[in-house]
Design a protein around this motif. Structure first.
Motif, PDB file in Angstrom:
ATOM      1  N   MET A  57       4.020   0.191   4.681  1.00 42.53           N
ATOM      2  CA  MET A  57       3.579   0.970   3.525  1.00 42.53           C
ATOM      3  C   MET A  57       4.779   1.497   2.738  1.00 42.53           C
ATOM      4  O   MET A  57       5.885   1.630   3.265  1.00 42.53           O
TER       5      MET A  57
ATOM      6  N   LYS B 151      -3.026   5.040  -1.277  1.00 40.07           N
ATOM      7  CA  LYS B 151      -4.189   4.851  -0.413  1.00 40.07           C
ATOM      8  C   LYS B 151      -4.587   6.187   0.204  1.00 40.07           C
ATOM      9  O   LYS B 151      -5.746   6.433   0.493  1.00 40.07           O
ATOM     10  N   ALA B 152      -3.590   7.020   0.465  1.00 42.54           N
ATOM     11  CA  ALA B 152      -3.860   8.346   1.028  1.00 42.54           C
ATOM     12  C   ALA B 152      -2.788   9.316   0.569  1.00 42.54           C
ATOM     13  O   ALA B 152      -1.629   8.932   0.360  1.00 42.54           O
ATOM     14  N   THR B 153      -3.198  10.566   0.367  1.00 42.27           N
ATOM     15  CA  THR B 153      -2.266  11.619  -0.025  1.00 42.27           C
ATOM     16  C   THR B 153      -2.439  12.788   0.928  1.00 42.27           C
ATOM     17  O   THR B 153      -3.562  13.212   1.192  1.00 42.27           O
ATOM     18  N   LEU B 154      -1.328  13.289   1.457  1.00 41.06           N
ATOM     19  CA  LEU B 154      -1.396  14.406   2.396  1.00 41.06           C
ATOM     20  C   LEU B 154      -0.644  15.606   1.835  1.00 41.06           C
ATOM     21  O   LEU B 154       0.471  15.459   1.327  1.00 41.06           O
TER      22      LEU B 154
ATOM     23  N   ALA C 214       0.180   8.091  15.609  1.00 41.22           N
ATOM     24  CA  ALA C 214       0.152   8.169  14.145  1.00 41.22           C
ATOM     25  C   ALA C 214      -0.296   6.847  13.500  1.00 41.22           C
ATOM     26  O   ALA C 214      -0.930   6.856  12.443  1.00 41.22           O
TER      27      ALA C 214
ATOM     28  N   PHE D 284      -4.275  19.864  12.128  1.00 39.58           N
ATOM     29  CA  PHE D 284      -2.911  20.198  12.549  1.00 39.58           C
ATOM     30  C   PHE D 284      -2.811  21.652  12.971  1.00 39.58           C
ATOM     31  O   PHE D 284      -2.159  21.998  13.935  1.00 39.58           O
TER      32      PHE D 284
ATOM     33  N   GLU E  48       0.845  -1.189   0.000  1.00 42.31           N
ATOM     34  CA  GLU E  48       0.000   0.000   0.000  1.00 42.31           C
ATOM     35  C   GLU E  48       0.884   1.243   0.000  1.00 42.31           C
ATOM     36  O   GLU E  48       1.915   1.263   0.657  1.00 42.31           O
TER      37      GLU E  48
ATOM     38  N   ILE F  33       7.112  11.968  11.082  1.00 45.15           N
ATOM     39  CA  ILE F  33       6.560  10.979  12.009  1.00 45.15           C
ATOM     40  C   ILE F  33       5.534  10.115  11.282  1.00 45.15           C
ATOM     41  O   ILE F  33       5.536   8.887  11.393  1.00 45.15           O
ATOM     42  N   ILE F  34       4.687  10.747  10.465  1.00 48.82           N
ATOM     43  CA  ILE F  34       3.713   9.977   9.682  1.00 48.82           C
ATOM     44  C   ILE F  34       4.433   9.066   8.686  1.00 48.82           C
ATOM     45  O   ILE F  34       4.107   7.882   8.559  1.00 48.82           O
TER      46      ILE F  34
ATOM     47  N   THR G 282      -8.637  11.642   2.596  1.00 45.09           N
ATOM     48  CA  THR G 282      -7.943  12.064   3.802  1.00 45.09           C
ATOM     49  C   THR G 282      -7.524  13.520   3.615  1.00 45.09           C
ATOM     50  O   THR G 282      -6.991  13.891   2.588  1.00 45.09           O
TER      51      THR G 282
ATOM     52  N   THR H 248       6.247   6.141  10.518  1.00 50.19           N
ATOM     53  CA  THR H 248       5.255   5.216  11.077  1.00 50.19           C
ATOM     54  C   THR H 248       4.641   4.371   9.957  1.00 50.19           C
ATOM     55  O   THR H 248       4.502   3.153  10.096  1.00 50.19           O
ATOM     56  N   ALA H 249       4.288   5.025   8.841  1.00 51.38           N
ATOM     57  CA  ALA H 249       3.709   4.293   7.705  1.00 51.38           C
ATOM     58  C   ALA H 249       4.688   3.249   7.182  1.00 51.38           C
ATOM     59  O   ALA H 249       4.306   2.106   6.900  1.00 51.38           O
TER      60      ALA H 249
ATOM     61  N   MET I  53       4.785   0.267   9.219  1.00 49.94           N
ATOM     62  CA  MET I  53       3.576  -0.537   9.070  1.00 49.94           C
ATOM     63  C   MET I  53       3.564  -1.276   7.724  1.00 49.94           C
ATOM     64  O   MET I  53       2.570  -1.870   7.341  1.00 49.94           O
TER      65      MET I  53
ATOM     66  N   PHE J 110      -5.492  16.876   5.324  1.00 47.14           N
ATOM     67  CA  PHE J 110      -4.554  17.391   6.323  1.00 47.14           C
ATOM     68  C   PHE J 110      -4.811  18.895   6.404  1.00 47.14           C
ATOM     69  O   PHE J 110      -4.462  19.640   5.507  1.00 47.14           O
TER      70      PHE J 110
ATOM     71  N   LEU K 223       1.630   5.476   0.399  1.00 46.42           N
ATOM     72  CA  LEU K 223       1.284   6.754   1.023  1.00 46.42           C
ATOM     73  C   LEU K 223       2.093   7.826   0.321  1.00 46.42           C
ATOM     74  O   LEU K 223       3.295   7.683   0.121  1.00 46.42           O
TER      75      LEU K 223
ATOM     76  N   LEU L 242      -3.066   6.375  10.598  1.00 46.72           N
ATOM     77  CA  LEU L 242      -2.780   5.729   9.307  1.00 46.72           C
ATOM     78  C   LEU L 242      -3.702   4.545   9.046  1.00 46.72           C
ATOM     79  O   LEU L 242      -4.086   4.278   7.908  1.00 46.72           O
TER      80      LEU L 242
ATOM     81  N   ALA M  91       5.712  16.570  11.797  1.00 41.69           N
ATOM     82  CA  ALA M  91       4.492  15.806  11.502  1.00 41.69           C
ATOM     83  C   ALA M  91       4.686  14.923  10.273  1.00 41.69           C
ATOM     84  O   ALA M  91       4.358  13.733  10.290  1.00 41.69           O
TER      85      ALA M  91
ATOM     86  N   ALA N 169      -6.693   6.210   7.725  1.00 38.65           N
ATOM     87  CA  ALA N 169      -6.456   6.846   6.423  1.00 38.65           C
ATOM     88  C   ALA N 169      -6.411   5.833   5.295  1.00 38.65           C
ATOM     89  O   ALA N 169      -6.900   6.092   4.196  1.00 38.65           O
ATOM     90  N   ARG N 170      -5.846   4.652   5.558  1.00 37.09           N
ATOM     91  CA  ARG N 170      -5.721   3.744   4.433  1.00 37.09           C
ATOM     92  C   ARG N 170      -7.024   3.049   4.061  1.00 37.09           C
ATOM     93  O   ARG N 170      -7.120   2.458   3.002  1.00 37.09           O
TER      94      ARG N 170
END
Lengths: 160, 160, 160
Positions: A34, A155-158, B144, B12, A5, A24-25, B157, A28-29, A32, B159, A7, B148, A21, B151-152
């Motif tokens: 990703m 799966k997600a866009t920030l 986080a 945020f 998946e 950290i995201i 999503t 973390t992704a 997991m 921000f 990100l 996530l 931020a 978000a997935r």
């Protein structure tokens, strides 16, 4: 085999808070499982500029802008409550106290975890930033089309 | 039975304008049958802090930061044109005139519509915010990885 | 026949830098065959306001706010380093030097490429902006429900 998946993160704002931020995201992704790509554009390029070296850019205006907007992970300030540096200093002290990694450490961690970091060609063109203005963890320079290619599979866009 | 479509929002920035946008989107999505989760981090935590009570945090620096960055829905200011409070006052007046709900009312509405509100553990750790610094509508504290996970699975999503 | 992939963008911040990023992403996505919709809300409405004409709004406060927050593509300033206009002037000069289209040109391009531009009804209500406060490239006024309808079908959604 299942594909990973994805990100996708645009780092637009160069604040210390935004960078913290984003990384950290991102880390973390990655932890997991990703696949993460970070696209640094506009003020966001400050996060991945080298901390040392001369001021790049041809022409007086460009030199001046790159001096004011110097960047480098160690020069980032908070987007709010900077208070001439005092707010940023306080926040860094508190982060250290709870053992939060610095931006420098987060960039190294992200790189080691396979997070892709891309610098926006267009902004580099405007600001006259050569490829060697960026730290070694940066994978490549690319444009908006590259980012959109990642975003539409993600799966997600920030947009940070 | 079809699963509900999900919307995931990171709050945020703690501006009154950002909070207003986030909650209007969240409550509209909930009214359209979507499952909404809001993850409050960094300055965004100010939106869901209690309006009353003492200043939390151990140590002088933390106390000072939490004093300056006090938060609470009634203390939010515009991210632009605050003009020492005058811009914020003007905007609140105009919003009231067209019967737009206040942040306080939006938080209650969102909660009643089943919008999940989560406070970011990491920021709470840095700033020394205990769980009871937040209003009762907040569901839980999480990190986080939790965001996530939402978000997935989300259709979109944001921000903010 | 395969449906076109969608991209949904909220333009919330009215900075010249934010507008430039939003329109470069929007026009690039359109050129890649994506269907793009841009939802302008809050300060983002400044980007699509007409550059000329009188100040709209009923009542003194509304008139004052619309005067301070006048907007129009030619009046946008950088969200950072505006420095009383000098930073914005420098950035515009550099962008022109590398032949980057201005916001005015980007809006025309986007419109010609079929990018849909929508002004947020709610903000228009608060600020007292009539439909003719906006340039001709704007397709319609609509609310958060319209945006969410687009976002939940989109491959990616950006809040800029």
């Amino acid at each position: 085999m299942a594909e990973k998946e994805k990100l996708s993160i645009v780092v637009f704002n160069g604040g210390l808070d935004h960078a913290q931020a984003a990384f950290i995201i991102a880390t973390t992704a990655a932890s997991m499982g990703m696949e993460v790509s970070m696209f640094f554009t506009f003020w966001g390029l400050n996060v991945i500029k080298k901390n040392e070296g001369s001021i790049p850019g041809k022409g007086l205006i460009r030199k001046m802008l790159n001096l004011i907007n110097r960047g480098g992970s160690k020069r980032l300030t908070l987007s709010k409550f900077n208070m001439l540096g005092m707010g940023t200093w306080m926040m860094k002290k508190l982060m250290k106290e709870v053992n939060m990694p610095s931006i420098d450490e987060l960039i190294t961690m992200a790189h080691q975890m396979g997070v892709k970091m891309i610098a926006c060609t267009t902004t580099c063109g405007v600001m006259g930033l050569p490829e060697d203005a960026f730290r070694s963890e940066v994978d490549t320079l690319a444009g908006a089309a590259y980012f959109l290619g990642e975003a539409r599979e993600a799966k997600a866009t920030l947009f940070i």
